[in-house]
Design a protein around this motif. Structure first.
Motif, short mmCIF file in Angstrom:
data_model
loop_
_atom_site.label_atom_id
_atom_site.label_comp_id
_atom_site.label_asym_id
_atom_site.label_seq_id
_atom_site.Cartn_x
_atom_site.Cartn_y
_atom_site.Cartn_z
N THR A 121 0.84 -1.18 0.00
CA THR A 121 0.00 0.00 0.00
C THR A 121 0.87 1.23 0.00
N GLY A 124 -1.28 7.71 2.11
CA GLY A 124 -2.17 8.63 1.43
C GLY A 124 -1.48 9.85 0.89
N THR A 185 -4.45 2.91 -6.66
CA THR A 185 -4.44 3.27 -5.25
C THR A 185 -3.55 4.48 -4.98
N PHE A 188 -5.43 7.73 -7.06
CA PHE A 188 -6.83 7.80 -6.65
C PHE A 188 -7.78 8.08 -7.81
N TYR A 255 -7.82 14.06 -4.13
CA TYR A 255 -8.62 13.45 -3.06
C TYR A 255 -10.06 13.94 -3.11
N VAL A 450 -9.71 -0.82 4.63
CA VAL A 450 -8.79 0.30 4.83
C VAL A 450 -8.55 0.41 6.33
N ASP A 478 -5.17 -0.72 2.20
CA ASP A 478 -4.48 0.55 2.37
C ASP A 478 -4.39 0.87 3.86
N SER A 512 -9.30 7.22 0.13
CA SER A 512 -8.99 5.80 0.07
C SER A 512 -10.25 4.97 0.30
N GLN A 515 -12.45 4.79 -2.75
CA GLN A 515 -12.01 3.87 -3.79
C GLN A 515 -12.72 2.52 -3.73
#
Length: 517
Positions: A121, A124, A185, A188, A255, A450, A478, A512, A515
């Motif tokens: 992962t 962010g 990932t 995004f 984001y 997540v 993630d 995240s 997603q």
């Protein structure tokens, strides 16, 4: 490469979880096939070969959900090994859980939460390179997927038969998993081509051939500003000096765009950890605020807790004191065709600053005085799904509670939370491992989950944070980190009250989560 043990039972569900170091797992029915290859490219090919073997035994193409460093997406694998992209409008199958006792199924042990350091992962805040972003726009190509698709047989979506000795549970209200497209990932955002009116290809800006579609004069294009809008760069840009956004501003725009996406049908996020004080309620509040602020209205935070849920204590209370116990008798009226959003206002608490609604539990009475059944959860979810596009459920600490287990049945995206304390981290890891053993759908939710780590202790060491992050990276999709902020610890919690760095961290966390929806 390790030996494979393919399932002898045809299965409608396959999932592949692959890492950049060449390791991974393929889930086929109840079998887990461990893979160990030199690199990511090799393990991709090996995973497709495993699924092709299962497809040959099944007698038709199999749908496989693939998770690797470049994204989460779906493919169809034929018995001959041909790989094609799965249609985006086909939902993932859902499996009703058996009625085994959850604790008996969980297989809890005192072991740590899985091997550390195998995850792939990306934090962010990471900025993908241009070459990686370009490669990740069509991740299915890495698996050899062709442009055409193969329609899966109808029985591909039939649920696996449960143990005949166990009574079959009643049908779930929300028997879908959200279709997952090729979204990367790290960036995004997956670029989406703009087809013309006939779906043939991109429009031309001019010089089109005779008979080509003409753009309407009234049609407008809304594009993001190419100039900075934040900080000193934004201040100078507003004064006529055309400065481009900083890398940080570009990440934040990415984001926000991810959070702002809309879905066809409601989505449910469940925030879990079996230990009290692990950060479930602050996470629920901050995610709800981020989605409502940057994605628009229609977000509900639901306190799904039998024992002193604190969501109502940390959010605004409206003129009434209604809880979900007051909502339950009104469900038939609220589900009627002539009922509207305003009829729900007497039972939820609107957050005037953060723009989402809260459905409270009754924290002033004992659990046995407000016992909520799985059927009650189903009924409340039907109301929530009628009036809200996104439902974020704050959970209790008892994973054996039927109310808690029914929440998982309605979940589209699982969020595991922990602080930087070792006992909180261990409780969350054990919970993920238990879900992995519960049934196939729960296993998928766990692997696609997540994890959000909040720094509740300002003195937490970098080493402890690193160990927790690495430990969870092998268990979920993630891992996000929220730095220490005193506003998070206690009292009323509002998004604007958080430090700017904390707000940015929650924005990345919400992106995240989005997603997986």
């Amino acid at each position: 490469m390790t030996d494979r043990v393919a399932s002898t039972t045809p299965t409608p569900v396959c999932a592949a979880f692959l890492r950049s170091n060449g390791t991974g797992e393929v889930l086929i029915n109840k079998d887990t096939i461990q893979l160990a290859c030199p690199d990511l490219v090799s393990v991709r090919g090996e995973a497709m070969a495993v699924v092709a073997e299962a497809a040959a035994k099944f007698g038709g193409p199999l749908l496989v959900t693939c998770s690797d460093p470049e994204g989460l997406f779906r493919l169809l694998v034929s018995p001959t090994g041909t790989v094609s992209e799965a249609p985006r409008d086909n939902p993932l199958p859902s499996f009703a859980p058996t009625q085994h006792d959850f604790a008996a199924q969980s297989g809890y042990t005192a072991d740590a939460g899985g091997p550390a350091g195998n995850g792939s992962t990306t934090p962010g805040g990471a900025v993908p390179s241009a070459s990686h972003a370009a490669a990740s726009t069509t991740p299915s190509a890495a698996y050899g997927a062709t442009a055409g698709t193969v329609a899966p047989p109808a029985q591909l979506y039939a649920p696996v038969a449960s143990d005949p000795s166990i009574p079959a549970p009643r049908a779930l209200v929300n028997p879908h998993m959200a279709p997952i497209g090729p979204v990367t990932t790290t960036s995004f955002i997956a670029p989406i081509p703009s087809p013309d009116a006939d779906g043939v290809g991109p429009r031309s800006n001019g010089g089109g051939a005779v008979g080509s579609p003409r753009r309407a004069f009234a049609e407008s294009e809304v594009e993001a500003s190419q100039y900075a809008e934040q900080g000193w760069r934004g201040a100078l840009a507003r004064r006529g000096l055309p400065l481009h956004p900083s890398d940080g501003e570009m990440r934040e725009r990415s984001y926000r765009a991810t959070i702002a996406q809309q879905w066809t049908g409601p989505r449910t996020v469940s925030v879990v950890n079996g230990k009290g004080g692990a950060g479930k309620t602050p996470t629920t509040i901050c995610l709800a605020a981020a989605f409502a602020r940057f994605g628009g209205p229609g977000v509900l935070a639901w306190d799904n807790n039998q024992t002193r849920g604190t969501l109502g204590w940390r959010t605004e209370q409206n003129a009434h004191q209604a809880t979900l116990l007051d909502l339950l008798p009104q469900i038939p009226r609220l589900l009627a065709s002539n009922a509207g959003q305003a009829d729900l206002a007497n039972y939820v608490h609107h957050q005037s600053r953060d723009l989402y609604d809260v459905l409270r539990s009754k924290s002033v009475v004992l659990a046995d005085e407000q016992r909520i059944t799985p059927e009650d959860v189903d009924a409340i979810w039907r109301v929530a799904a009628k009036y809200y596009r996104l439902i974020i459920m704050d959970s209790g600490n008892d994973e054996s509670d039927p109310m808690w287990r029914r929440m998982i049945d309605h979940t589209d995206q699982l969020v595991t939370v922990t602080t930087t304390r070792a006992d909180h981290a261990e409780a969350g890891a054990l919970l993920l491992e238990a879900l992995f053993k519960r049934n196939q759908r729960s296993a998928f939710l766990a692997k696609n989950s997540v994890t959000i780590i909040t720094q509740a202790d300002p003195k937490a060491s970098e080493e402890s944070i690193r160990r927790i992050r690495e430990g969870y990276s092998a268990l979920c999709r993630d891992v996000l980190f929220i730095p220490y902020d005193p506003i998070m610890v206690e009292g009323a919690l509002f998004y604007d009250s958080l430090k700017p760095a904390t707000q940015r961290a929650w924005l990345a966390a919400a992106a995240s989560v989005a997603q997986g929806l």
